[in-house]
Structure formats: C-alpha cells, structure tokens
Design an enzyme around this catalytic site. Structure first.
Site, PDB file in Angstrom:
ATOM      1  N   ASN A   1     -78.847  -6.202 -13.755  1.00 15.95           N
ATOM      2  CA  ASN A   1     -79.357  -6.721 -15.033  1.00 15.95           C
ATOM      3  C   ASN A   1     -79.967  -5.638 -15.936  1.00 15.95           C
ATOM      4  O   ASN A   1     -79.893  -5.739 -17.155  1.00 15.95           O
ATOM      5  CB  ASN A   1     -80.319  -7.893 -14.818  1.00 15.95           C
ATOM      6  CG  ASN A   1     -81.510  -7.546 -13.975  1.00 15.95           C
ATOM      7  OD1 ASN A   1     -81.486  -6.592 -13.199  1.00 15.95           O
ATOM      8  ND2 ASN A   1     -82.565  -8.316 -14.102  1.00 15.95           N
TER       9      ASN A   1
ATOM     10  N   GLY B   1     -83.575  -6.928  -6.338  1.00 21.80           N
ATOM     11  CA  GLY B   1     -82.453  -7.855  -6.349  1.00 21.80           C
ATOM     12  C   GLY B   1     -82.923  -9.232  -5.952  1.00 21.80           C
ATOM     13  O   GLY B   1     -84.113  -9.565  -6.078  1.00 21.80           O
TER      14      GLY B   1
ATOM     15  N   GLU C   1     -83.023 -13.483  -1.380  1.00 20.70           N
ATOM     16  CA  GLU C   1     -82.254 -13.615  -0.133  1.00 20.70           C
ATOM     17  C   GLU C   1     -81.765 -12.241   0.352  1.00 20.70           C
ATOM     18  O   GLU C   1     -81.830 -11.920   1.533  1.00 20.70           O
ATOM     19  CB  GLU C   1     -81.035 -14.518  -0.381  1.00 20.70           C
ATOM     20  CG  GLU C   1     -81.004 -15.813   0.369  1.00 20.70           C
ATOM     21  CD  GLU C   1     -82.067 -15.999   1.439  1.00 20.70           C
ATOM     22  OE1 GLU C   1     -83.101 -16.604   1.125  1.00 20.70           O
ATOM     23  OE2 GLU C   1     -81.877 -15.550   2.600  1.00 20.70           O
TER      24      GLU C   1
ATOM     25  N   GLY D   1     -83.113  -9.404  -0.396  1.00 13.63           N
ATOM     26  CA  GLY D   1     -84.306  -8.647  -0.033  1.00 13.63           C
ATOM     27  C   GLY D   1     -84.752  -8.941   1.392  1.00 13.63           C
ATOM     28  O   GLY D   1     -85.167  -8.046   2.135  1.00 13.63           O
TER      29      GLY D   1
ATOM     30  N   GLU E   1     -88.624  -5.745  -4.842  1.00  8.70           N
ATOM     31  CA  GLU E   1     -88.850  -6.388  -6.146  1.00  8.70           C
ATOM     32  C   GLU E   1     -87.796  -7.474  -6.271  1.00  8.70           C
ATOM     33  O   GLU E   1     -86.609  -7.176  -6.443  1.00  8.70           O
ATOM     34  CB  GLU E   1     -88.685  -5.370  -7.287  1.00  8.70           C
ATOM     35  CG  GLU E   1     -89.638  -4.190  -7.235  1.00  8.70           C
ATOM     36  CD  GLU E   1     -91.082  -4.567  -7.535  1.00  8.70           C
ATOM     37  OE1 GLU E   1     -91.346  -5.734  -7.893  1.00  8.70           O
ATOM     38  OE2 GLU E   1     -91.945  -3.700  -7.399  1.00  8.70           O
TER      39      GLU E   1
ATOM     40  N   CYS F   1     -85.667 -10.731 -14.193  1.00  5.07           N
ATOM     41  CA  CYS F   1     -86.468 -11.242 -13.080  1.00  5.07           C
ATOM     42  C   CYS F   1     -87.724 -11.915 -13.590  1.00  5.07           C
ATOM     43  O   CYS F   1     -88.185 -12.890 -13.044  1.00  5.07           O
ATOM     44  CB  CYS F   1     -86.825 -10.096 -12.147  1.00  5.07           C
ATOM     45  SG  CYS F   1     -87.572  -8.709 -13.016  1.00  5.07           S
TER      46      CYS F   1
ATOM     47  N   GLU G   1     -94.197  -1.234  -8.892  1.00  2.22           N
ATOM     48  CA  GLU G   1     -93.484  -0.135  -9.533  1.00  2.22           C
ATOM     49  C   GLU G   1     -94.193   0.218 -10.834  1.00  2.22           C
ATOM     50  O   GLU G   1     -95.013  -0.542 -11.339  1.00  2.22           O
ATOM     51  CB  GLU G   1     -92.023  -0.535  -9.806  1.00  2.22           C
ATOM     52  CG  GLU G   1     -91.300  -0.813  -8.502  1.00  2.22           C
ATOM     53  CD  GLU G   1     -89.784  -0.795  -8.595  1.00  2.22           C
ATOM     54  OE1 GLU G   1     -89.232  -1.597  -9.350  1.00  2.22           O
ATOM     55  OE2 GLU G   1     -89.168   0.048  -7.900  1.00  2.22           O
TER      56      GLU G   1
HETATM   57  P1  NAD Z   1     -78.423  -8.794  -5.529  1.00  5.33           P
HETATM   58  O1  NAD Z   1     -79.480  -9.054  -4.511  1.00  5.33           O
HETATM   59  O2  NAD Z   1     -77.155  -9.525  -5.424  1.00  5.33           O
HETATM   60  O3  NAD Z   1     -78.028  -7.241  -5.540  1.00  5.33           O
HETATM   61  C1  NAD Z   1     -78.987  -6.232  -5.772  1.00  5.33           C
HETATM   62  C2  NAD Z   1     -78.457  -4.937  -5.179  1.00  5.33           C
HETATM   63  O4  NAD Z   1     -78.408  -5.076  -3.768  1.00  5.33           O
HETATM   64  C3  NAD Z   1     -77.047  -4.555  -5.611  1.00  5.33           C
HETATM   65  O5  NAD Z   1     -76.983  -3.147  -5.740  1.00  5.33           O
HETATM   66  C4  NAD Z   1     -76.211  -5.024  -4.434  1.00  5.33           C
HETATM   67  O6  NAD Z   1     -74.998  -4.327  -4.302  1.00  5.33           O
HETATM   68  C5  NAD Z   1     -77.143  -4.678  -3.287  1.00  5.33           C
HETATM   69  N1  NAD Z   1     -76.906  -5.373  -2.016  1.00  5.33           N
HETATM   70  C6  NAD Z   1     -76.311  -6.558  -1.795  1.00  5.33           C
HETATM   71  N2  NAD Z   1     -76.301  -6.828  -0.472  1.00  5.33           N
HETATM   72  C7  NAD Z   1     -76.910  -5.785   0.152  1.00  5.33           C
HETATM   73  C8  NAD Z   1     -77.210  -5.479   1.510  1.00  5.33           C
HETATM   74  N3  NAD Z   1     -76.894  -6.281   2.500  1.00  5.33           N
HETATM   75  N4  NAD Z   1     -77.840  -4.318   1.775  1.00  5.33           N
HETATM   76  C9  NAD Z   1     -78.207  -3.492   0.778  1.00  5.33           C
HETATM   77  N5  NAD Z   1     -77.938  -3.724  -0.524  1.00  5.33           N
HETATM   78  C10 NAD Z   1     -77.306  -4.861  -0.839  1.00  5.33           C
HETATM   79  O7  NAD Z   1     -79.136  -9.019  -6.941  1.00  5.33           O
HETATM   80  P2  NAD Z   1     -78.451  -8.972  -8.389  1.00  5.33           P
HETATM   81  O8  NAD Z   1     -77.685 -10.240  -8.571  1.00  5.33           O
HETATM   82  O9  NAD Z   1     -77.777  -7.653  -8.599  1.00  5.33           O
HETATM   83  O10 NAD Z   1     -79.726  -8.952  -9.334  1.00  5.33           O
HETATM   84  C11 NAD Z   1     -80.362 -10.101  -9.783  1.00  5.33           C
HETATM   85  C12 NAD Z   1     -81.619 -10.366  -8.984  1.00  5.33           C
HETATM   86  O11 NAD Z   1     -82.500  -9.240  -9.083  1.00  5.33           O
HETATM   87  C13 NAD Z   1     -82.416 -11.539  -9.486  1.00  5.33           C
HETATM   88  O12 NAD Z   1     -82.875 -12.314  -8.410  1.00  5.33           O
HETATM   89  C14 NAD Z   1     -83.583 -10.884 -10.217  1.00  5.33           C
HETATM   90  O13 NAD Z   1     -84.732 -11.702 -10.331  1.00  5.33           O
HETATM   91  C15 NAD Z   1     -83.809  -9.690  -9.364  1.00  5.33           C
HETATM   92  N6  NAD Z   1     -84.558  -8.642 -10.091  1.00  5.33           N
HETATM   93  C16 NAD Z   1     -85.869  -8.410  -9.748  1.00  5.33           C
HETATM   94  C17 NAD Z   1     -86.622  -7.463 -10.451  1.00  5.33           C
HETATM   95  C18 NAD Z   1     -88.069  -7.204 -10.098  1.00  5.33           C
HETATM   96  O14 NAD Z   1     -88.604  -6.173 -10.520  1.00  5.33           O
HETATM   97  N7  NAD Z   1     -88.722  -8.063  -9.328  1.00  5.33           N
HETATM   98  C19 NAD Z   1     -86.022  -6.754 -11.489  1.00  5.33           C
HETATM   99  C20 NAD Z   1     -84.688  -7.010 -11.814  1.00  5.33           C
HETATM  100  C21 NAD Z   1     -83.971  -7.962 -11.094  1.00  5.33           C
END
Ligand code: NAD
Length: 492
Positions: free
Chosen positions: A154, A230, A233, A235, A252, A286, A463
């Site tokens: 995002n 990300g 789930e 995380g 995060e 997020c 962060e």
């Molecule tokens: P996602 O969890 O699908 O993916 C995030 C990252 O993790 C990607 O690079 C993905 O390739 C990687 N990934 C996926 N499976 C993995 C695994 N098993 N091991 C290691 N890495 C893996 O999330 P997304 O759809 O890319 O992003 C949207 C989410 O991120 C939303 O839930 C949003 O709220 C959250 N987000 C949080 C913050 C914050 O600061 N809290 C900021 C931005 C986005």
C-alpha cells in the site's frame, strides 16, 4: 520523462549490484490492468546470497563507522531521494495505482524519515549506571545484525523508508522484501543507497513471493531480526516462524480505526477531516479511520454533509493531477471490497454512497467509489474486519462511555481520531481508546519522530521514533572493576 525513467526489466539488488537471477515475472499497472515491467523474483538461492552479502557487509566498516560518517551517508541518501522525487512518484503511482499527489507526498515523507534518522545516528548513546564497590558500569548499543524487512503494497517506498532508515542509522545491514505487486521503487531505493555511498551489501532488495520464500527468509539463520508490515494473519505466521530461533520481531499489522464525532464538534472540520481519513489512498491504509462513531444528535447532519463532500472526490487515472483517489491494487482486491459492501447491506446496513465502480475508468483497471454504509451495528462484520478499501461504516452512540466501548470493541488498535471542542473530553477519550495513535481534531497520523505502531492485534514495536533505533540494537552491559583490591568472595 515517464518513458525514460521506467525500465522494461528490473533485477534483484544484491551486494550493490543489479542481479538478473531467480524467475522473471510480470508486474502490472492496477489502473489499466496492463503489464508494467518484468521483475526478477528471488527464490531460496537469491535469499541465501542476499543474507550472505548483508552478513559480509557487517564485517566491514559499516557497523563500526564513526557515527558522523554514517549520518552523512543517510543525509546524502535523503538528498538523492528528494532529487528523484518526481520520477519515483510517477513509477509509484503507476505500480501501486495511487494518485500522483499522494505518491509525491509519501516520497517527501520518506526523505524526512531518512533526514530524521541521519540526525539521530549521533544521538544513539549508552549510559553509565551508578555502582558501588569500585565498579564502573556502562551500556553499549550495538547493531543487532542483519535484518529481514518485509513490506506491503500500500505504501511501497514509504514503508521501505520507515524500516530502512532506523536500521541503517543503528548500523545494521538489511534484506528488504517488497510486496510482489509493488517491487519497483524498493529496488530503486537500493540503488539510491549505493549512490549515497552506503557500502555494497548493507542494503539488499529481493522481491520474492510471500508464502514459502517469505518463510525461508524469516527462518534464515543469518537473520537476527524481522520487521514486518502487513496483515495480522501474516504477522502471526511471521512471529511463529521467527520464534524458532528467538529472533527479534517488530510487527506493524492491520487496523480498524475509529473516528469519533462528538455533539460539540466543529462539523465542517470533522467532515473534511473524516472524508480524508478514510478515502486517502483509496482506503488502503492501515490507519484508515474506517469506522465513524457519531453522536446521535448530529448523526444525520454529519452524514448528510459527509456524503455531499465525498461525492465530489475525483476517482480515476492516478497520473491525472486532478485525481484525488486512484486505483485499488487489483481487480481481485476490488471484488473483495465489493463483497464486504454486499455483506454489510445483507447484514442490515444502509448503502448511503458508492458501492460500485466509478464510470469512465479503464475496464481492466481496479477501482471503487468512495462508499458509506449507514446504521451499521458495531458487532457486524463490516465494522469488525479490515476491508482495506474506500468503505466507511457509520454507527450511532449516545454517551461517551458507549463511544469508547464501540471504539475499543474490535481486535485491532492502531489509530483513531476524536472530534470535539471539549478539552477535557478530548484528553479523557484519547486515554481511553486502546490504540497506538490518537488524533484530536486532525485526520493526520504518522510523521517522523512520532512513534507509530499498534495495540492489541495491530502489532507491537514502534516505527519512526527515537525508540525505534533501540529496536535495531542489542544493549550490552559492561561491568569494570576499578578498585585496587581484587574481587575474591571465596577468599581463595
Ligand atoms: P500481506 O500480509 O499480504 O503482505 C505483506 C508482506 O508480507 C508482503 O511483502 C508479502 O509478500 C509478505 N509475506 C506474505 N506471506 C509471508 C510469509 N509467510 N513470510 C514472510 N513474508 C510474507 O499484507 P498486504 O496485503 O501486502 O498489506 C496490507 C496489510 O498491511 C493491511 O492489513 C494493512 O493494515 C497492513 N499495514 C500495516 C501498517 C502498519 O504500520 N501497521 C502499514 C501499512 C500496511
């Protein structure tokens, strides 16, 4: 400008070089659905090479360099990033589908982030601790080692900057894994690090699918710390895997943040701010304030005005300077967002605005109209789960206690906003809401220096703040005997 700055193929960035290795994949442009570039994605071999390059770089001067020199490299990095802001913003807007103005603002924030941590390098200190008995005790802050940094789609470049800047300031080396859909600006950031004089191997960028290769990176014995942004789930899975070698973890994660409008609020400010707080980046944030919690006495008036303003938002081509809201990340995601809206209506919500694709957008592009669901029950799915699109729910309350209970009645706790003119109420409610960040009469959230992170299932660790530096260091206690008489409790 667009044509020169976009390459047809991007390699991995390992050991200071572009490496055409792994499997080449097509990356798409969400606003058109058309291919944008070919990008190499790493597998186990490439992860091994990147981790090896990072560990080798740590044996070099980077971690032990005079702090002032490391600071200068980070200032240089900020300057080079700023010089390339326009070019990078176009690439980011095309690759992530986001409106150009917001891509520019995010890169500007990334620049400030590097500047903030460049300034912080020379302030990272240990302390001396008073001891009796001729003992001198002090602490050292040492770089934690090689960090895996995993970022979402995002805010591709800005999230990378949030992670990279403190890690570099602390003297760590990094393997950065961008999201599969949006790898390009992270790869360019790797090159900019090299151009700023950061030694080869300190920053490695490896696009790779999550799943199996993500697991491999997280579990890699050459990695000491994992910072992840990300979904909650994912995380959880990252934390489980990282725990096997007791790695340090910062998470995060997702959010479902409240936006509470009290009866005495300045409604003009509250409406304008609330429209922004949900629809910025097409709701794919997020910290999107995705739940309007409105006092019953102003509920109808507030929503009427909110609808009027939200209707005027221009959704469409990310590169058109007049566009306020660009594309969603993919047609699959669009269908998921739409599914939530249908589900909300089925559960009794009133569709007051939006609820479908805008007119005049590219057929294969992913778009969704700013959407407002009224009369939403606080416990319904649309008010509990992260939709991650331009969809806001509205729920009434009658007492302050009820507003706080609704605000806290979700698994997440990332951000929140309160609209009120009552100073006492503002501070009371700011304390009562369980979230990492609360805005009072402002929709704005993250900025360098402000700790950003979650309560509850929105993760842990912060962060963008000074304390983030500590999360990239190990603290070592040094105990020195300075008395003339030796320590000899056994009297031997
Ligand atoms: P996602 O969890 O699908 O993916 C995030 C990252 O993790 C990607 O690079 C993905 O390739 C990687 N990934 C996926 N499976 C993995 C695994 N098993 N091991 C290691 N890495 C893996 O999330 P997304 O759809 O890319 O992003 C949207 C989410 O991120 C939303 O839930 C949003 O709220 C959250 N987000 C949080 C913050 C914050 O600061 N809290 C900021 C931005 C986005």
């Amino acid at each position: 400008m667009m044509a020169e700055s976009m390459r047809s193929t991007y390699g991995l960035f390992i050991g200071g070089k572009e490496v055409m290795s792994g499997a080449s994949r097509t990356v798409f442009e969400p606003a058109t659905g058309e291919p944008l570039a070919q990008v190499y994605f790493g597998g186990r071999d490439e992860i091994d090479k990147a981790v090896e390059a990072a560990n080798a770089a740590l044996k070099g001067p980077w971690g032990r360099m005079a702090p002032g020199r490391r600071a200068r490299a980070l200032f240089k990095l900020a300057q080079l990033l700023a010089e390339r802001q326009d070019e990078l913003a176009v690439i980011e807007a095309r690759n992530a589908g986001k409106a150009l103005w917001s891509a520019k603002a995010e890169i500007a924030q990334a620049v400030e982030d590097f500047e903030y941590y460049a300034g912080a390098v020379t302030k990272l200190c240990g302390e001396t601790i008073p001891q009796g008995g001729g003992m001198l005790a002090y602490t050292l802050r040492e770089p934690i080692g090689v960090c895996a940094q995993i970022v979402p789609w995002n805010y591709p470049l800005m999230m990378a900057a949030w992670k990279l800047a403190p890690a570099l300031a602390a003297g760590c080396a990094v393997v950065l894994k961008p999201a599969s859909a949006t790898p390009i600006t992270a790869l360019l950031l790797g090159e900019i690090c090299r151009d700023a004089g950061i030694p080869d191997g300190v920053v490695n960028v490896v696009p790779a699918p999550g799943g199996e290769i993500g697991d491999y990176l997280v579990e890699h014995p050459g990695i000491r710390k994992v910072t992840f942004t990300g979904e909650t789930e994912t995380g959880r899975r990252v934390m489980e895997r990282a725990s096997r070698l007791l790695k340090r973890v910062t998470l995060e994660l997702g959010g479902k943040s409240p936006n509470i409008v009290f009866q005495d609020a300045d409604l003009d400010a509250a409406v304008a701010g609330s429209v922004y707080a949900i629809y910025y980046n097409a709701g794919q944030s997020c910290e999107a304030r995705s739940r309007l919690i409105i006092h019953e006495s102003v509920y109808d008036e507030f929503l009427g005005r909110f609808e009027e303003k939200a209707k005027t938002l221009r959704v469409g081509d990310p590169l058109d300077p007049k566009t306020q809201i660009g594309a969603l990340i993919s047609r699959e995601h669009e269908a998921r967002v739409d599914g939530y809206v249908r589900q909300g209506v089925q559960d009794g919500a009133k569709l007051l605005l939006g609820g479908g694709r805008p007119e005049g957008v590219q057929e294969k592009g992913a778009f969704y109209l700013p959407t407002l669901l009224g009369d939403v029950r606080a416990e319904s799915r649309v008010a509990q789960e992260e939709i991650f699109g331009p969809v806001v729910t509205a729920t009434r309350f009658s007492t302050e206690a009820e507003a706080v209970a609704i605000a806290n009645g979700v698994d997440y706790g990332l951000a929140g906003t309160i609209w009120t003119r009552d100073v006492g109420q503002a501070h009371r409610v700011a304390r009562a809401v369980e979230s990492g960040l609360i805005g009072v009469n402002t929709p704005l959230t993250g900025a360098p220096g402000l700790p950003f992170g979650g309560y509850k299932q929105s993760g842990f660790g912060r962060e963008m703040a000074m304390e983030t530096l500590h999360l990239y260091t190990e603290q070592k206690t040094v105990l020195v005997h300075t008395a003339e008489k030796p320590v000899n409790p056994f009297g031997v």
